[in-house]
Design an enzyme around this catalytic site. Structure first.
Site, mmCIF file in Angstrom:
data_model
loop_
_atom_site.group_PDB
_atom_site.id
_atom_site.type_symbol
_atom_site.label_atom_id
_atom_site.label_comp_id
_atom_site.label_asym_id
_atom_site.label_seq_id
_atom_site.Cartn_x
_atom_site.Cartn_y
_atom_site.Cartn_z
ATOM 1 N N GLY A 83 3.081 -0.732 3.894
ATOM 2 C CA GLY A 83 2.424 -1.633 2.956
ATOM 3 C C GLY A 83 2.585 -3.090 3.321
ATOM 4 O O GLY A 83 3.633 -3.501 3.813
ATOM 5 N N SER A 91 0.781 -1.233 0.000
ATOM 6 C CA SER A 91 0.000 0.000 0.000
ATOM 7 C C SER A 91 0.813 1.284 0.000
ATOM 8 O O SER A 91 0.232 2.371 -0.101
ATOM 9 C CB SER A 91 -0.967 0.007 1.186
ATOM 10 O OG SER A 91 -2.065 -0.840 0.926
ATOM 11 N N TYR A 134 -10.611 2.718 5.797
ATOM 12 C CA TYR A 134 -9.620 2.318 4.795
ATOM 13 C C TYR A 134 -10.231 1.376 3.773
ATOM 14 O O TYR A 134 -10.802 0.342 4.120
ATOM 15 C CB TYR A 134 -8.447 1.633 5.509
ATOM 16 C CG TYR A 134 -7.222 1.441 4.665
ATOM 17 C CD1 TYR A 134 -6.302 2.473 4.508
ATOM 18 C CD2 TYR A 134 -6.955 0.218 4.051
ATOM 19 C CE1 TYR A 134 -5.151 2.280 3.750
ATOM 20 C CE2 TYR A 134 -5.817 0.024 3.298
ATOM 21 C CZ TYR A 134 -4.916 1.058 3.149
ATOM 22 O OH TYR A 134 -3.782 0.878 2.401
ATOM 23 N N SER A 135 -10.111 1.728 2.500
ATOM 24 C CA SER A 135 -10.706 0.922 1.438
ATOM 25 C C SER A 135 -9.805 0.902 0.216
ATOM 26 O O SER A 135 -9.513 1.946 -0.380
ATOM 27 C CB SER A 135 -12.078 1.479 1.043
ATOM 28 O OG SER A 135 -12.587 0.790 -0.077
ATOM 29 N N ASN A 136 -9.379 -0.292 -0.174
ATOM 30 C CA ASN A 136 -8.562 -0.423 -1.377
ATOM 31 C C ASN A 136 -9.322 0.000 -2.630
ATOM 32 O O ASN A 136 -8.714 0.403 -3.629
ATOM 33 C CB ASN A 136 -8.078 -1.867 -1.516
ATOM 34 C CG ASN A 136 -7.001 -2.214 -0.512
ATOM 35 O OD1 ASN A 136 -6.001 -1.520 -0.393
ATOM 36 N ND2 ASN A 136 -7.208 -3.287 0.236
#
Length: 395
Positions: free
Chosen positions: A343, A96, A197-199
């Site tokens: 990440g 990330s 939090y969202s990809n």
């Protein structure tokens, strides 16, 4: 100075993303300095502990002091089967941390007058965001800041099945961003305006970059950030590219939680795309974050927007953690802030931080996700890396 260790930034994001796994494997600690001779210092001692006590196969670090001098350290073995060396400043998958590259790219487009942060997502991606959240109701800022309310595509199948992490089956899975977007839009929405939090947010950010520039996301990130900064060991993988190009330690994964580690280096990173597919080194990653905070990439107005943060107000995340536009801040014992991201991706984890002015920085990479380790070892790893970041940035 006495410091109280705090969890590193991605340990919380790992919890939020529900990407948890667990295993332990004792491996011999083999530590080399830049000249390949053993050397003891605080950074080396930290890496040695991660390997010899906590069971991380390999650990790599780059530290840049206030004079701009870099130190590279490694510990462990780069190949558990052969005992092969860990390459100094070797390439790893940075997960990330990719989000900061993508957010920076969007902000460069803002500086060019091609994107407005507070314009609706619908302006740039008409008709694409429909479901629990509508593209008319969220802004570009919401995507970069994780306040859109769109659920993360990694919160359900095929990433999590019946409550269990199922990432091994995705090792060779090539998938298009729009397919991942459909998974994300099918997830329940979170409260509008609240940080979550969202990809999926960064899938949309990547698609926005492509729509505005009419170029592939990887090309734009390379042209606007990687090449101008001279990040020679950093790249965005091509379509279907599974192997890591340069000298690298092997990555290791465990599934289910508590099982033995197995080699998990070559993967198709398509399921991460703009949310986490970049390959880099601790040295390049430190250089990127130092340049970003030092004002070498963005104009002051855009950097100021990037550093405008909201609380990461979710259970399990320490008080004082805040998130800007693809950039996170945490409080240090000396009263300053550490800036960065972090990440995780099966096989690797990267943590670290840079000072407010970008003059100092540290990045630590391990060849396994910390959540794969037993609970006590995982907690020790996160605390130990956090203490090292605090020590470097408060020196």
């Amino acid at each position: 100075m006495s410091r109280t260790p705090q969890p590193t930034r991605m340990s919380a994001l790992a919890v939020v993303c529900t990407l948890a796994a667990g295993a332990a494997l004792a491996v011999p600690g083999v530590a080399f300095a830049d000249d390949r001779r053993p050397r003891t210092d605080e950074v080396q001692e930290t890496l040695d502990h991660l390997v010899e006590v906590d069971g991380v196969p390999a650990a790599l670090a780059t530290v840049t002091d206030h004079r701009g001098r870099d130190r590279n350290r490694v510990a462990g073995v780069g190949n558990l089967a052969t005992g092969g060396r860990v390459p100094v400043d070797g390439q790893v998958r940075i997960g990330s941390n990719t989000k900061t590259f993508v957010a920076t790219t969007v902000l460069l487009l803002v500086g060019d007058g091609l994107v407005e942060l507070d314009a609706p997502v619908e302006t740039y991606l008409p008709g694409l965001v429909r479901g629990p959240v509508d593209g008319h109701d969220i802004t570009v800022r919401d995507l970069l800041q994780h306040t859109s309310g769109i659920g993360s595509y990694t919160n359900g199948p095929p990433f999590i099945t019946d409550g269990a992490v199922t990432l091994t089956a995705l090792k060779d899975w090539y998938v298009e961003p729009h397919e991942l977007l459909a998974l994300g839009l099918a997830q329940p929405a979170t409260p509008p305006g609240a940080w979550s939090y969202s990809n999926t947010n960064y899938l949309l950010a990547g698609l926005l970059v492509q729509k505005v520039t009419q170029r592939p996301l990887g090309d734009v990130v390379t042209d606007r950030i990687i090449e101008p900064l001279g990040l020679r060991d950093t790249y965005v993988p091509g379509r279907g590219e599974r192997a890591i190009r340069g000298d690298h330690p092997l990555g290791y994964h465990a599934e289910p939680a508590g099982s033995a580690l197995f080699e998990h280096t070559d993967i198709d990173p398509a399921s991460s795309w703009g949310a986490g597919d970049i390959v880099s080194t601790p040295g390049d990653l430190t250089t990127f974050f130092r340049a970003l905070l030092g004002g070498e990439i963005l104009q002051p107005a855009e950097l100021e927007q990037m550093k405008a943060t909201v609380p990461m107000d979710l259970p399990g995340i320490p008080e004082g953690w805040r998130y800007g536009l693809g950039l996170q801040s945490t409080e240090l014992s000396c009263g300053e802030l550490a800036w960065g991201h972090g990440g995780i991706i099966p096989g690797y984890q990267t943590d670290g931080g840079v000072s407010e002015d970008g003059s100092r920085g540290v990045t630590v990479a391990t060849t396994t996700m910390h959540a794969m380790l037993p609970a006590e070892a995982s907690a020790d790893v996160t605390a130990r890396i956090s203490e090292l970041v605090d020590t470097v940035l408060c020196s």
